[in-house]
Scaffold this motif. Structure first.
Motif, PDB file in Angstrom:
ATOM      1  N   CYS A  65       0.746  -1.225  -0.092  1.00 26.18           N
ATOM      2  CA  CYS A  65      -0.131  -0.021  -0.053  1.00 26.18           C
ATOM      3  C   CYS A  65       0.602   1.141   0.240  1.00 26.18           C
ATOM      4  N   GLU A  66       2.083   1.257   0.636  1.00 25.82           N
ATOM      5  CA  GLU A  66       2.797   2.412   0.923  1.00 25.82           C
ATOM      6  C   GLU A  66       3.702   2.360  -0.400  1.00 25.82           C
ATOM      7  N   LYS A  67       3.896   1.590  -0.991  1.00 28.57           N
ATOM      8  CA  LYS A  67       4.739   1.620  -2.295  1.00 28.57           C
ATOM      9  C   LYS A  67       3.908   2.262  -3.208  1.00 28.57           C
ATOM     10  N   VAL A  68       2.790   2.077  -3.480  1.00 29.08           N
ATOM     11  CA  VAL A  68       1.902   2.637  -4.526  1.00 29.08           C
ATOM     12  C   VAL A  68       1.027   3.869  -3.997  1.00 29.08           C
ATOM     13  N   GLY A  69       1.287   4.390  -3.121  1.00 24.07           N
ATOM     14  CA  GLY A  69       0.964   5.769  -2.470  1.00 24.07           C
ATOM     15  C   GLY A  69      -0.759   5.563  -2.215  1.00 24.07           C
ATOM     16  N   LEU A  70      -0.964   4.358  -1.409  1.00 23.95           N
ATOM     17  CA  LEU A  70      -2.594   4.380  -0.878  1.00 23.95           C
ATOM     18  C   LEU A  70      -2.413   4.749   0.456  1.00 23.95           C
ATOM     19  N   SER A  71      -3.687   4.876   0.784  1.00 22.18           N
ATOM     20  CA  SER A  71      -3.985   5.159   2.227  1.00 22.18           C
ATOM     21  C   SER A  71      -3.705   4.116   3.315  1.00 22.18           C
ATOM     22  N   ARG A  72      -3.576   4.376   4.376  1.00 26.26           N
ATOM     23  CA  ARG A  72      -3.349   3.277   5.383  1.00 26.26           C
ATOM     24  C   ARG A  72      -4.370   3.721   6.708  1.00 26.26           C
ATOM     25  N   GLY A  73      -4.221   3.007   7.597  1.00 30.47           N
ATOM     26  CA  GLY A  73      -4.829   3.354   8.955  1.00 30.47           C
ATOM     27  C   GLY A  73      -6.257   3.400   9.066  1.00 30.47           C
ATOM     28  N   LEU A 111      -8.820   4.986  -2.363  1.00 27.82           N
ATOM     29  CA  LEU A 111      -7.316   4.971  -2.402  1.00 27.82           C
ATOM     30  C   LEU A 111      -6.785   4.197  -1.295  1.00 27.82           C
ATOM     31  N   ARG A 112      -7.381   2.617  -1.344  1.00 28.76           N
ATOM     32  CA  ARG A 112      -6.931   1.756  -0.449  1.00 28.76           C
ATOM     33  C   ARG A 112      -6.297   0.629  -1.408  1.00 28.76           C
ATOM     34  N   CYS A 113      -5.823  -0.343  -0.629  1.00 34.00           N
ATOM     35  CA  CYS A 113      -5.439  -1.606  -1.432  1.00 34.00           C
ATOM     36  C   CYS A 113      -6.635  -2.524  -1.197  1.00 34.00           C
ATOM     37  N   GLY A 114      -6.837  -3.438  -1.955  1.00 36.97           N
ATOM     38  CA  GLY A 114      -7.825  -4.522  -2.153  1.00 36.97           C
ATOM     39  C   GLY A 114      -7.963  -5.148  -0.919  1.00 36.97           C
ATOM     40  N   LYS A 115      -6.830  -5.625  -0.281  1.00 31.11           N
ATOM     41  CA  LYS A 115      -6.880  -6.312   0.986  1.00 31.11           C
ATOM     42  C   LYS A 115      -7.495  -5.677   1.919  1.00 31.11           C
ATOM     43  N   SER A 116      -7.019  -4.380   2.264  1.00 28.27           N
ATOM     44  CA  SER A 116      -7.355  -3.461   3.177  1.00 28.27           C
ATOM     45  C   SER A 116      -9.124  -3.220   3.165  1.00 28.27           C
TER      46      SER A 116
END
Length: 229
Positions: free
Chosen positions: A6-14, A46-51
């Motif tokens: 997620c971090e690599k492709v600039g997606l949100s986390r948290g 702006l999230r990864c699918g897993k999230s």
DNA sequence: AATAATGTCAACCGCATTAAA
DNA sequence: TTTTAATGCGGTTGACATTAT
């Protein structure tokens, strides 16, 4: 250390915002679950699918039951954990509306302590001291007499049929045949009539019974077959 | 009232398994 | 049969809340 995807492709986390939740709910209501990899973009997230999947499975699904665990549920978790070890998804599968994450958290933050307070080692269910007499305490009533096995040997943390090697684990027990007999010799007072308990929980709940994924029978462990019967 | 310690739980990570190509 | 992608799982982390000092 490798950076998370997620971090690599600039997606949100948290933590998820209300807006993000709503986008996900709206999208899934419209198009259904699945295709988690492509879902975020399609849903404008702006999230990864897993999230997204995790958020949906653990918190947004309409059949999720929030709030405190009933005593029945606690009891069942304790018993299933004695039987299955840390196989949270299997345990959660027997608790309608509960997720494996929730069950795992509840075990780690509440039930483990509860057992310890009652003088039971949650790892092996041996008595660590004389437990206080607590009339009406269901867990203690289940475990007071069960903390030692017949040989006075420690009971291992994992259920006896769970190998360290995961691939072995699933072949493990033909055990099923002798499961109740053996298990009850380890944990003599363990009520293995879990189906009946489920019935009680299910009937007291407005939720439908758990709907385990259609796993082919041959790929289930014997223990699973026993539980899902 | 301020700070430290502890508890809770949502979210993440990495790995294993399964399905599809 | 092999490779790749998707999904699911359990362990762990970290932010926030609560309690103790």
């Amino acid at each position: 250390m490798r950076k998370p995807f997620c971090e690599k492709v600039g997606l949100s986390r948290g933590a998820w915002s209300k807006q993000e939740d709503q986008k996900l709910i709206d999208y899934i209501n419209k198009y259904g679950e699945g295709s988690w990899r492509t879902l975020p973009q399609a849903a404008g997230l702006l999230r990864c699918g897993k999230s997204c999947r995790l958020r949906w499975m653990n918190y947004l699904r309409p059949d999720i039951k929030r709030g405190n665990f009933a005593e029945d549920e606690e009891d069942l978790i304790i018993k299933l954990h004695a039987l299955l070890g840390n196989r949270w998804s299997l345990i959660a599968g027997r608790l309608p509306g509960r997720t494996n994450n929730e069950v795992k958290n509840y075990w780690n933050s509440h039930l483990r302590k509860k057992l310890i307070n009652e003088g039971i080692d949650p790892k092996n269910r041996r008595l660590t001291r004389n437990p206080p007499l607590m009339p009406g305490s269901s867990a203690s009533s289940s475990y007071n007499n069960s903390a030692k096995n017949n040989n006075d040997e420690p009971i291992t943390t994992k259920p006896y049929y769970v190998s360290d090697n995961k691939s072995d684990r699933d072949q493990v027990s033909d055990a099923a045949s002798g499961l109740e007999e053996e298990e009850s010799s380890c944990i003599p007072d363990l009520n293995l009539d879990l189906t009946m308990r489920i019935g009680i929980i299910s009937s007291s709940s407005s939720l439908p019974p758990p709907d385990p994924k259609p796993v082919p029978e041959y790929s289930r462990t014997s223990t699973e077959l026993l539980l899902f019967r």
